[in-house]
Scaffold this motif. Structure first.
Motif, PDB file in Angstrom:
ATOM      1  N   THR A   1       0.841  -1.196   0.000  1.00 35.67           N
ATOM      2  CA  THR A   1       0.000   0.000   0.000  1.00 35.67           C
ATOM      3  C   THR A   1       0.877   1.249   0.000  1.00 35.67           C
ATOM      4  O   THR A   1       1.879   1.321   0.714  1.00 35.67           O
ATOM      5  N   THR A   2       0.514   2.230  -0.796  1.00 36.51           N
ATOM      6  CA  THR A   2       1.310   3.462  -0.863  1.00 36.51           C
ATOM      7  C   THR A   2       1.113   4.293   0.396  1.00 36.51           C
ATOM      8  O   THR A   2       0.057   4.259   1.030  1.00 36.51           O
ATOM      9  N   VAL A   3       2.153   5.030   0.743  1.00 38.70           N
ATOM     10  CA  VAL A   3       2.102   5.882   1.929  1.00 38.70           C
ATOM     11  C   VAL A   3       1.025   6.955   1.768  1.00 38.70           C
ATOM     12  O   VAL A   3       0.330   7.306   2.723  1.00 38.70           O
ATOM     13  N   ARG A   4       0.862   7.455   0.551  1.00 35.90           N
ATOM     14  CA  ARG A   4      -0.152   8.476   0.305  1.00 35.90           C
ATOM     15  C   ARG A   4      -1.555   7.933   0.546  1.00 35.90           C
ATOM     16  O   ARG A   4      -2.413   8.613   1.089  1.00 35.90           O
ATOM     17  N   ASP A   5      -1.811   6.685   0.144  1.00 36.27           N
ATOM     18  CA  ASP A   5      -3.122   6.089   0.384  1.00 36.27           C
ATOM     19  C   ASP A   5      -3.367   5.891   1.869  1.00 36.27           C
ATOM     20  O   ASP A   5      -4.489   6.074   2.351  1.00 36.27           O
ATOM     21  N   ILE A   6      -2.331   5.501   2.594  1.00 35.92           N
ATOM     22  CA  ILE A   6      -2.471   5.342   4.050  1.00 35.92           C
ATOM     23  C   ILE A   6      -2.822   6.680   4.693  1.00 35.92           C
ATOM     24  O   ILE A   6      -3.727   6.766   5.525  1.00 35.92           O
ATOM     25  N   ASN A   7      -2.100   7.727   4.324  1.00 38.17           N
ATOM     26  CA  ASN A   7      -2.384   9.051   4.871  1.00 38.17           C
ATOM     27  C   ASN A   7      -3.782   9.523   4.508  1.00 38.17           C
ATOM     28  O   ASN A   7      -4.484  10.133   5.330  1.00 38.17           O
ATOM     29  N   LYS A   8      -4.207   9.231   3.274  1.00 34.26           N
ATOM     30  CA  LYS A   8      -5.501   9.697   2.802  1.00 34.26           C
ATOM     31  C   LYS A   8      -6.647   8.946   3.479  1.00 34.26           C
ATOM     32  O   LYS A   8      -7.635   9.537   3.909  1.00 34.26           O
ATOM     33  N   ILE A   9      -6.530   7.631   3.580  1.00 31.61           N
ATOM     34  CA  ILE A   9      -7.614   6.816   4.107  1.00 31.61           C
ATOM     35  C   ILE A   9      -7.656   6.838   5.628  1.00 31.61           C
ATOM     36  O   ILE A   9      -8.727   6.946   6.231  1.00 31.61           O
ATOM     37  N   MET A  10      -6.487   6.758   6.262  1.00 36.97           N
ATOM     38  CA  MET A  10      -6.431   6.666   7.716  1.00 36.97           C
ATOM     39  C   MET A  10      -6.233   8.017   8.389  1.00 36.97           C
ATOM     40  O   MET A  10      -6.165   8.101   9.619  1.00 36.97           O
ATOM     41  N   LYS A  11      -6.119   9.095   7.575  1.00 38.70           N
ATOM     42  CA  LYS A  11      -5.928  10.450   8.106  1.00 38.70           C
ATOM     43  C   LYS A  11      -4.653  10.543   8.946  1.00 38.70           C
ATOM     44  O   LYS A  11      -4.604  11.210   9.973  1.00 38.70           O
ATOM     45  N   TRP A  12      -3.579   9.860   8.489  1.00 40.59           N
ATOM     46  CA  TRP A  12      -2.293   9.903   9.169  1.00 40.59           C
ATOM     47  C   TRP A  12      -1.376  10.905   8.482  1.00 40.59           C
ATOM     48  O   TRP A  12      -1.738  11.508   7.458  1.00 40.59           O
ATOM     49  N   GLU A  13      -0.192  11.069   9.040  1.00 42.57           N
ATOM     50  CA  GLU A  13       0.769  12.031   8.495  1.00 42.57           C
ATOM     51  C   GLU A  13       2.149  11.395   8.386  1.00 42.57           C
ATOM     52  O   GLU A  13       3.145  11.917   8.870  1.00 42.57           O
ATOM     53  N   LEU A  14       2.201  10.250   7.722  1.00 45.02           N
ATOM     54  CA  LEU A  14       3.485   9.596   7.489  1.00 45.02           C
ATOM     55  C   LEU A  14       4.294  10.387   6.460  1.00 45.02           C
ATOM     56  O   LEU A  14       3.709  11.040   5.579  1.00 45.02           O
ATOM     57  N   PRO A  15       5.621  10.352   6.517  1.00 49.08           N
ATOM     58  CA  PRO A  15       6.442  11.108   5.552  1.00 49.08           C
ATOM     59  C   PRO A  15       6.266  10.560   4.137  1.00 49.08           C
ATOM     60  O   PRO A  15       6.268   9.346   3.924  1.00 49.08           O
ATOM     61  N   THR A  16       6.114  11.464   3.178  1.00 46.69           N
ATOM     62  CA  THR A  16       5.913  11.069   1.782  1.00 46.69           C
ATOM     63  C   THR A  16       7.063  11.483   0.868  1.00 46.69           C
ATOM     64  O   THR A  16       6.978  11.315  -0.339  1.00 46.69           O
ATOM     65  N   ASP A  17       8.123  12.047   1.465  1.00 49.16           N
ATOM     66  CA  ASP A  17       9.242  12.516   0.640  1.00 49.16           C
ATOM     67  C   ASP A  17      10.298  11.452   0.414  1.00 49.16           C
ATOM     68  O   ASP A  17      11.327  11.710  -0.213  1.00 49.16           O
ATOM     69  N   GLY A  18      10.057  10.226   0.918  1.00 49.05           N
ATOM     70  CA  GLY A  18      11.010   9.136   0.739  1.00 49.05           C
ATOM     71  C   GLY A  18      10.372   7.981  -0.016  1.00 49.05           C
ATOM     72  O   GLY A  18       9.814   8.168  -1.099  1.00 49.05           O
TER      73      GLY A  18
END
Length: 393
Positions: A324-341
């Motif tokens: 699963t992409t980090v962006r999808d996790i942030n979008k669906i779960m409303k998290w703020e994982l780093p996306t610059d890596g």
């Protein structure tokens, strides 16, 4: 006049509003407008002060000059400054449109004085090396994002989300939304006809990459619609006709911003592209539908907390697929994982661990906790994820 919303003013002026046209004309030369207002203001204030002083002396003698000045200052402060300017701040459009009736002819009447004052002012500014602003207004991407975000009920929530997504296209690349290489469904052109037909029947996609020997060697794209032309009278697929139906592939350099790629898709009349790195090695595929979903949202499913790759558990945690992409996790779960890596959860955890872990290994990234449940080769297959509870001190 100066607190008017310039964009709304221009819109109303273009719509034919007379007051807006007058205000726009005055604001074309803000220095002349300010000079007109200040000349009139100072003229009235000085004249009123002189008259008040003369009346005080005549009625109460010289001792009344100071009390009269204090009283006049309070009257001016309350009734000529605070109250009218507060009203004008709350009702800037109504006041500006009304006073423009007076300011336009007053500006013409005081033109000689304004001309002289402006030249003296500009001369002093040149001596102090302060350059005159050209008056042009430019709004940056961040300012525009703030305007959209603070529009409130003026823009429907769904439309606001689409506008924000459009503004974010420049910051998102094809690497963020592509289907990764290991998940790409393709057909080997060297396979026998029966194998190709069987894979075509199992395909869930309209456009299918065709490769030779290895998925890195993409030779074209096959459209399901074109397969019809390769079927003979007995209902069998002719291999030669099938090979002729394969279209040339379209390659996209990794790191291409989505706004650029949207334009390229439109220019090239394409709907699917192969993302390759600097060495020409395939990294994944991007479709026009994937790109449009970044603007309007998912077409086939809503972004709930339960998807095929992210499953909400009863204890509040999530069971997440490693791809699963980090962006999808942030979008669906409303998290703020780093996306610059790394772009996937698997890559993010491996970067943090700096090695290939075994199952049951735990990883913390900020306030988020990940427990590796299943490994498949060198790929993290399944992860339990949750937010670490706050500790009391």
């Amino acid at each position: 006049m100066m607190s008017l919303n310039r964009y709304r003013l221009r819109h109303r002026a273009k719509s034919g509003h007379r007051g807006a046209k007058r205000a726009s004309k005055l604001l074309e030369e803000p220095d002349s407008l300010i000079s007109t207002i200040l000349i009139g203001n100072n003229l009235v204030n000085n004249l009123a002060a002189s008259i008040a002083t003369i009346l005080a002396i005549r009625m109460y003698g010289d001792n009344a000059v100071v009390p009269a000045s204090i009283l006049l200052t309070l009257v001016f402060l309350i009734f000529a400054e605070i109250i009218p300017k507060t009203i004008a701040a709350y009702k800037s459009e109504a006041v500006a449109y009304t006073v423009s009736h007076v300011l336009l002819p007053l500006k013409s009447l005081l033109f000689p004085v304004i001309w002289m004052v402006s030249h003296v002012t500009h001369f002093v500014l040149r001596l102090t090396r302060i350059e005159k602003n050209d008056g042009s207004e430019h709004i940056g991407l961040e300012e525009l994002r703030t305007i959209v975000g603070e529009a409130g009920h003026l823009i429907p929530k769904h439309h606001k989300g689409m506008l924000m997504n459009i503004l974010d296209l420049e910051q998102i690349t094809v690497d963020d939304i592509m289907i990764p290489r290991n998940e790409v469904f393709g057909i080997d052109i060297d396979a026998n006809t029966d194998t190709i037909i069987r894979k075509l029947r199992d395909a869930e996609f309209t456009r299918i990459p065709v490769y030779q020997n290895d998925i890195d060697n993409i030779v074209g794209i096959l459209h399901q619609r074109d397969i019809i032309n390769s079927v003979d009278e007995q209902g069998r697929v002719q291999r030669d006709a099938l090979l002729q139906a394969i279209r040339d592939p379209y390659f996209i350099p990794e790191g291409t911003p989505l706004n650029t790629q949207l334009f390229n898709f439109q220019k090239q009349k394409r709907r699917l592209g192969i993302v390759v790195d600097e060495y020409g090695v395939m990294q994944g595929i991007v479709t026009l539908e994937d790109l449009l979903e970044e603007i309007v949202g998912e077409f086939t499913s809503n972004l709930s907390t339960d998807t095929e790759d992210i499953i909400h558990q009863a204890d509040g945690s999530y069971l997440v697929d490693g791809t699963t992409t980090v962006r999808d996790i942030n979008k669906i779960m409303k998290w703020e994982l780093p996306t610059d890596g790394p772009k996937t959860l698997n890559g993010l955890l491996l970067e943090k661990l700096e090695s290939f872990p075994e199952a049951s290994v735990g990883v913390s990234i900020g306030r988020y906790r990940f427990e590796i449940i299943e490994m498949k080769g060198n790929l993290i297959q399944s992860v339990r994820a949750y937010i670490k509870p706050k500790t009391r001190h």
